[in-house]
Design a protein around this motif. Sequence first.
Motif, PDB file in Angstrom:
ATOM      1  N   HIS A 171      -2.093  -6.527   1.257  1.00 37.90           N
ATOM      2  CA  HIS A 171      -1.073  -5.604   0.763  1.00 37.90           C
ATOM      3  C   HIS A 171      -0.395  -4.821   1.885  1.00 37.90           C
ATOM      4  N   ASP A 172      -0.444  -5.390   3.075  1.00 38.23           N
ATOM      5  CA  ASP A 172       0.181  -4.767   4.243  1.00 38.23           C
ATOM      6  C   ASP A 172       1.704  -4.917   4.170  1.00 38.23           C
ATOM      7  N   TRP A 173       2.437  -3.829   4.404  1.00 36.72           N
ATOM      8  CA  TRP A 173       3.899  -3.842   4.267  1.00 36.72           C
ATOM      9  C   TRP A 173       4.578  -4.725   5.309  1.00 36.72           C
ATOM     10  N   THR A 174       4.006  -4.847   6.497  1.00 43.71           N
ATOM     11  CA  THR A 174       4.617  -5.722   7.511  1.00 43.71           C
ATOM     12  C   THR A 174       4.665  -7.156   7.002  1.00 43.71           C
ATOM     13  N   ARG A 175       3.572  -7.603   6.452  1.00 44.52           N
ATOM     14  CA  ARG A 175       3.519  -8.960   5.890  1.00 44.52           C
ATOM     15  C   ARG A 175       4.462  -9.104   4.702  1.00 44.52           C
ATOM     16  N   ILE A 176       4.446  -8.138   3.799  1.00 45.23           N
ATOM     17  CA  ILE A 176       5.298  -8.199   2.609  1.00 45.23           C
ATOM     18  C   ILE A 176       6.768  -8.162   2.999  1.00 45.23           C
ATOM     19  N   VAL A 182      -0.232   2.437  -9.620  1.00 44.21           N
ATOM     20  CA  VAL A 182      -1.339   3.389  -9.711  1.00 44.21           C
ATOM     21  C   VAL A 182      -2.611   2.781  -9.130  1.00 44.21           C
ATOM     22  N   ALA A 183      -2.866   1.509  -9.461  1.00 41.79           N
ATOM     23  CA  ALA A 183      -4.069   0.847  -8.940  1.00 41.79           C
ATOM     24  C   ALA A 183      -4.059   0.819  -7.423  1.00 41.79           C
ATOM     25  N   LEU A 184      -2.911   0.431  -6.837  1.00 46.53           N
ATOM     26  CA  LEU A 184      -2.842   0.376  -5.365  1.00 46.53           C
ATOM     27  C   LEU A 184      -2.950   1.758  -4.752  1.00 46.53           C
ATOM     28  N   HIS A 185      -2.317   2.745  -5.384  1.00 41.18           N
ATOM     29  CA  HIS A 185      -2.371   4.104  -4.848  1.00 41.18           C
ATOM     30  C   HIS A 185      -3.811   4.604  -4.817  1.00 41.18           C
ATOM     31  N   ALA A 186      -4.559   4.352  -5.891  1.00 42.42           N
ATOM     32  CA  ALA A 186      -5.956   4.775  -5.938  1.00 42.42           C
ATOM     33  C   ALA A 186      -6.782   4.077  -4.863  1.00 42.42           C
ATOM     34  N   LEU A 187      -6.606   2.771  -4.735  1.00 44.51           N
ATOM     35  CA  LEU A 187      -7.378   2.013  -3.740  1.00 44.51           C
ATOM     36  C   LEU A 187      -7.040   2.456  -2.325  1.00 44.51           C
ATOM     37  N   CYS A 188      -5.795   2.836  -2.081  1.00 46.83           N
ATOM     38  CA  CYS A 188      -5.407   3.328  -0.750  1.00 46.83           C
ATOM     39  C   CYS A 188      -6.132   4.626  -0.396  1.00 46.83           C
ATOM     40  N   ARG A 189      -6.540   5.363  -1.420  1.00 45.51           N
ATOM     41  CA  ARG A 189      -7.297   6.600  -1.185  1.00 45.51           C
ATOM     42  C   ARG A 189      -8.805   6.333  -1.293  1.00 45.51           C
ATOM     43  N   ASN A 190      -9.181   5.046  -1.282  1.00 39.16           N
ATOM     44  CA  ASN A 190     -10.591   4.639  -1.312  1.00 39.16           C
ATOM     45  C   ASN A 190     -11.303   5.082  -2.588  1.00 39.16           C
ATOM     46  N   LYS A 191     -10.597   4.904  -3.706  1.00 39.58           N
ATOM     47  CA  LYS A 191     -11.168   5.212  -5.011  1.00 39.58           C
ATOM     48  C   LYS A 191     -11.270   3.930  -5.836  1.00 39.58           C
ATOM     49  N   PRO A 192     -12.434   3.594  -6.369  1.00 38.35           N
ATOM     50  CA  PRO A 192     -12.547   2.420  -7.245  1.00 38.35           C
ATOM     51  C   PRO A 192     -11.773   2.650  -8.531  1.00 38.35           C
ATOM     52  N   THR A 216       0.832  -1.201   0.000  1.00 41.84           N
ATOM     53  CA  THR A 216       0.000   0.000   0.000  1.00 41.84           C
ATOM     54  C   THR A 216       0.872   1.260   0.000  1.00 41.84           C
ATOM     55  N   TYR A 217       0.214   2.400  -0.174  1.00 48.52           N
ATOM     56  CA  TYR A 217       0.890   3.699  -0.150  1.00 48.52           C
ATOM     57  C   TYR A 217       0.419   4.473   1.084  1.00 48.52           C
ATOM     58  N   PRO A 218       1.203   4.479   2.161  1.00 52.22           N
ATOM     59  CA  PRO A 218       0.812   5.261   3.334  1.00 52.22           C
ATOM     60  C   PRO A 218       0.685   6.737   2.967  1.00 52.22           C
ATOM     61  N   HIS A 219      -0.262   7.420   3.596  1.00 48.65           N
ATOM     62  CA  HIS A 219      -0.481   8.822   3.249  1.00 48.65           C
ATOM     63  C   HIS A 219       0.710   9.679   3.669  1.00 48.65           C
ATOM     64  N   VAL A 220       0.920  10.748   2.936  1.00 51.67           N
ATOM     65  CA  VAL A 220       2.027  11.670   3.177  1.00 51.67           C
ATOM     66  C   VAL A 220       1.549  12.914   3.908  1.00 51.67           C
TER      67      VAL A 220
END
Length: 363
Positions: free
Chosen positions: A347-352, A284-294, A173-177
Motif C-alpha cells: 500500500h505504498d504510495w510510490t508504487r501506487i 477507515v481500515a487502512l487508516h487504522a492499520l497505519c496507526r498500528n491498530k488491528p 496508506t495515510y501518512p501521519h499529520v
Amino acid sequence: MQFRERSDTGVVTLETVRAPDRPAAGPAHPRTIALKPLDAPANRFPGLLAEAIGDALDHRIVPFAWDRLGTGAYDTVVFHWPTEFFRPDSRRKTLALLARAARDKLRHGTRFFWIVHNLEPHDGGSLSSPLTRSLFFRLLDGLIFLSEDSRGQLHALHPETRRIASLVTAHGTYPHVARPPRPFATPEGPVRLLFFGAIRAYKNPVGLVRAASAADGVPFELTLAGSVWQHGDLAKDIVTAAGGDPRITLDIREHPIPEDELEAMIDAHDAVVLPYDKVLNSGVALHALCRNKPILGPNTGSLPELRGQVGAPWVRLFDGPFAAPHIAEFVSHVRGLSAATPDLSRHDWTRIGRETAEFLVAP
C-alpha cells in the motif's frame, strides 16, 4: 468507438463514432491530467493519489471543471466518485454533461478514467439512471480498481465493463499529520474499541451499539465517533440503541473530525471495528492499520484481500450479521496480539503512483 452529440433533427441523440488518434505530446505541450476531485476536505485519498501521480509523471495535475470540457484543456480526466452518472439529480443535465465529454473526446482525444471506490453511490441524486450509467461506461478508456474483488464485482454487476481496460492497484496508506504512530501495545485494562469516520446507515452503527450493549461480561469500552451523513434520524437511532450503556461513548458531530484530533483518537484506542453491512474498499481500515491498530470487519469486499496482504493477526473478519459474539471474539484476539506493526508494503504510495501513472499514459 465512442459517441457524439447530434442535433440536426432538433433532438439531442448520441451516435457511435471513432475517436481520433491522440496527438503526440511535445515539449511545448505538457500533458494535463484533471482529477475530480483533486482533493477532498473529509477524505485524504484524492490528494494523496494526485501527489503520487505527480511524483511519477512530468504532467500537469489540475482540478477538473465541467465548464473546461470542449476546450481541449485536459488530455486525461480521472473520476473518483461519478455520482452524477449513476444517480443524477437531473437526467437531462447529466446527458448534456456526457455529450460535452464525448465532444471533447472526439475533437481533442481526451481520455476518461474511473477509480472504482464503490459500485454504486452510497448517497447521491434522486434518480437511478441505467441510461446515463451505460453512456458513462462507453465514455471510459480505463478502470482503476483498488482490489481484485472490486473488479470481479463490477464485471459481474455490469458485464459491459469487461471490455474496458483495467488496472488493479491498492488503497494507499495515510501518512501521519501531527504525530507518528506508536507500535501496538497489548492492552492492560478493558480493550478500547473505536468506530470512526462518516456515520452512514450501510456502516451499521446502530447494529454496532446494539451488539455492544448485548456483550455481557466482555471487558471492553467502545467509542463511536464521526459525523452523520444525510441520514435523517440516524443519530437519534444510535443514541436509542446505546441505551445509556456506560461502556459506550458516542461522539456524533456535524462536521468531520480534524486529522490531528483523529490521529490522537485512534492512538487512544486499541483496535477499530467496522461492523459494516457491505463494503467494497475501506479507507477507515487502512487508516487504522497505519496507526498500528488491528481491525474487525465483514468477510466481504476487499477485506479478505487486505488480510492476505497485511497479515491475519491484523485483519479479523466476521460472517453474517454483526453481533455480540463477534465483539467478544475480537476482544480476546486483541488481548493476545503480539505483533507490533502490520506489513503495509503493498500500500505504498510510490508504487501506487507509478502503477496508476503508467496506466493513465499507456497507448
